[in-house]
Design a protein around this motif. Structure first.
Motif, mmCIF file in Angstrom:
data_model
loop_
_atom_site.group_PDB
_atom_site.id
_atom_site.type_symbol
_atom_site.label_atom_id
_atom_site.label_comp_id
_atom_site.label_asym_id
_atom_site.label_seq_id
_atom_site.Cartn_x
_atom_site.Cartn_y
_atom_site.Cartn_z
ATOM 1 N N UNK A 1 3.760 12.607 2.532
ATOM 2 C CA UNK A 1 2.200 12.321 2.896
ATOM 3 C C UNK A 1 1.561 11.647 1.991
ATOM 4 N N UNK A 2 0.317 11.254 2.006
ATOM 5 C CA UNK A 2 -0.453 10.640 0.861
ATOM 6 C C UNK A 2 -0.558 11.458 -0.334
ATOM 7 N N UNK A 3 -0.060 10.960 -1.471
ATOM 8 C CA UNK A 3 -0.147 11.652 -2.626
ATOM 9 C C UNK A 3 1.120 12.291 -3.083
ATOM 10 N N UNK A 4 2.135 12.496 -2.142
ATOM 11 C CA UNK A 4 3.525 12.947 -2.699
ATOM 12 C C UNK A 4 4.262 11.927 -3.285
ATOM 13 N N UNK A 5 5.324 12.195 -3.800
ATOM 14 C CA UNK A 5 6.638 11.321 -4.439
ATOM 15 C C UNK A 5 7.354 10.861 -3.226
ATOM 16 N N UNK A 6 7.932 9.646 -3.154
ATOM 17 C CA UNK A 6 8.742 9.203 -2.296
ATOM 18 C C UNK A 6 10.152 9.694 -2.837
ATOM 19 N N UNK A 7 11.151 9.932 -1.788
ATOM 20 C CA UNK A 7 12.531 10.306 -2.148
ATOM 21 C C UNK A 7 13.068 9.045 -2.622
ATOM 22 N N UNK A 8 14.047 9.183 -3.474
ATOM 23 C CA UNK A 8 14.797 8.082 -4.070
ATOM 24 C C UNK A 8 15.182 6.951 -3.171
ATOM 25 N N UNK B 1 0.707 -1.114 0.025
ATOM 26 C CA UNK B 1 0.139 -0.187 -0.010
ATOM 27 C C UNK B 1 1.046 1.308 -0.055
ATOM 28 N N UNK B 2 2.050 1.180 0.195
ATOM 29 C CA UNK B 2 3.024 2.480 0.132
ATOM 30 C C UNK B 2 2.493 3.399 1.092
ATOM 31 N N UNK B 3 2.459 2.951 2.377
ATOM 32 C CA UNK B 3 2.227 3.533 3.592
ATOM 33 C C UNK B 3 3.013 4.864 3.819
ATOM 34 N N UNK B 4 2.513 6.016 3.825
ATOM 35 C CA UNK B 4 3.363 7.214 4.016
ATOM 36 C C UNK B 4 4.134 7.318 5.465
ATOM 37 N N UNK C 1 9.393 7.086 -13.305
ATOM 38 C CA UNK C 1 8.365 7.711 -12.722
ATOM 39 C C UNK C 1 8.349 7.908 -11.310
ATOM 40 N N UNK C 2 7.758 9.080 -10.729
ATOM 41 C CA UNK C 2 7.680 9.171 -9.336
ATOM 42 C C UNK C 2 6.715 7.923 -8.792
ATOM 43 N N UNK C 3 7.187 7.338 -7.600
ATOM 44 C CA UNK C 3 6.671 6.482 -6.775
ATOM 45 C C UNK C 3 5.831 7.161 -6.013
ATOM 46 N N UNK C 4 4.468 7.065 -6.004
ATOM 47 C CA UNK C 4 3.459 7.929 -4.918
ATOM 48 C C UNK C 4 3.123 7.161 -3.734
ATOM 49 N N UNK C 5 3.378 7.814 -2.745
ATOM 50 C CA UNK C 5 2.884 7.407 -1.294
ATOM 51 C C UNK C 5 1.572 7.324 -1.150
ATOM 52 N N UNK C 6 0.991 6.145 -0.505
ATOM 53 C CA UNK C 6 -0.348 6.038 -0.367
ATOM 54 C C UNK C 6 -1.186 5.187 -1.303
ATOM 55 N N UNK C 7 -0.429 5.058 -2.477
ATOM 56 C CA UNK C 7 -0.954 4.458 -3.930
ATOM 57 C C UNK C 7 -0.358 2.912 -3.986
#
Length: 266
Positions: free
Chosen positions: A29-36, A9-12, A84-90
């Motif tokens: 936070x939910x919807x933001x890109x994770x750092x590399x 689930x990529x929990x932020x 592509x960015x990996x999105x937190x919460x997705x």
């Protein structure tokens, strides 16, 4: 070639916890890109105690990593392409395969080289591709010839001192669900695997280099790294950069890790 698939689930909150552990301000936070490289926190594979090796890692010999009868495991390096960015919460899916497994003999005895490839997708978008290079070795012996690492470069234009402690190593192990005892069990690290102290995770060193590269160069398209010499928990090292080349220099001047970053073209 057997492919393993995992979802997460990529929990932020997990990414935010790593930012806190690194002493950084929380930005995920939910919807933001994770750092590399923060994807290392996800896609856990919990195993019951009877399925673990003596070192705390899952036993080899399954569908992904073959058993080469070599008990010591090290992360030797890796390569990443950020598509592509990996999105937190997705919700995300990781698809893993063993690309190669080769047995060789070095100066210190038999060695096993394994390369894993992972792809992480969110929906129909491929976010990143990662190749992990692992090395398996026999137990140390009194007669073992330890290779001498080369001297690190001293021509850096960007330089940061970095020290570690057992708390940071424990938190990183917990957040990545890494049970390898060399990172938290001092007696095991010294008496069984022959290290001078707790071993700083290779991916943790790479994480610091990646964040240094992103700070200087902006979002990354590619990153590769290679480990040369382990870092102990009591050592203060130098994170160095000159252009797109980065490295970790030990307190004795030895080369611990080298890396190269490629920024994303706008």
């Amino acid at each position: 070639m057997t492919e393993q698939t995992q979802t997460d689930a990529i929990d932020p909150a997990r990414a935010a916890a790593l930012q806190v552990a690194l002493g950084h301000q929380v930005s995920v936070a939910t919807g933001t890109a994770l750092p590399p490289f923060f994807h290392q926190l996800y896609f856990w594979s919990p195993q019951p105690p009877q399925a673990l090796g003596r070192d705390g890692h899952p036993k080899v010999g399954g569908d992904l990593i073959p058993d080469m009868d070599l008990p010591r495991r090290m992360w030797a390096g890796g390569r990443l392409r950020f598509h592509a960015p990996l999105i937190a919460g997705t919700k995300a899916q990781r698809r893993s395969v063993c690309k190669s497994a080769t047995a060789k003999t070095g100066r210190s005895g038999p060695l096993g080289f394994v390369t894993l490839r992972h792809e992480i997708w969110q929906g129909d978008v491929r976010c990143l591709t990662e190749w992990q290079d692992l090395v398996y070795r026999q137990d140390p012996s009194v007669s073992e010839v330890k290779p001498t690492p080369p001297d690190a470069r001293t021509d850096e234009t960007d330089h940061r001192e970095l020290c570690f402690d057992s708390t940071l190593l424990f938190r990183y192990s917990a957040l990545t669900f890494n049970g390898h005892r060399i990172h938290y069990d001092l007696d095991y690290a010294r008496e069984v695997e022959g290290y001078a102290g707790l071993v700083v995770h290779g991916p943790l060193l790479a994480q610091f280099l990646m964040l240094l590269a992103e700070d200087a160069m902006g979002p990354l398209a590619q990153f590769s790294f290679r480990a040369f010499s382990p870092v102990m928990h009591f050592e203060t090292v130098s994170l160095c950069r000159n252009g797109s080349v980065l490295w970790v220099r030990g307190p004795d001047g030895r080369q611990c890790m080298t890396a190269e970053a490629v920024p994303r073209s706008e």
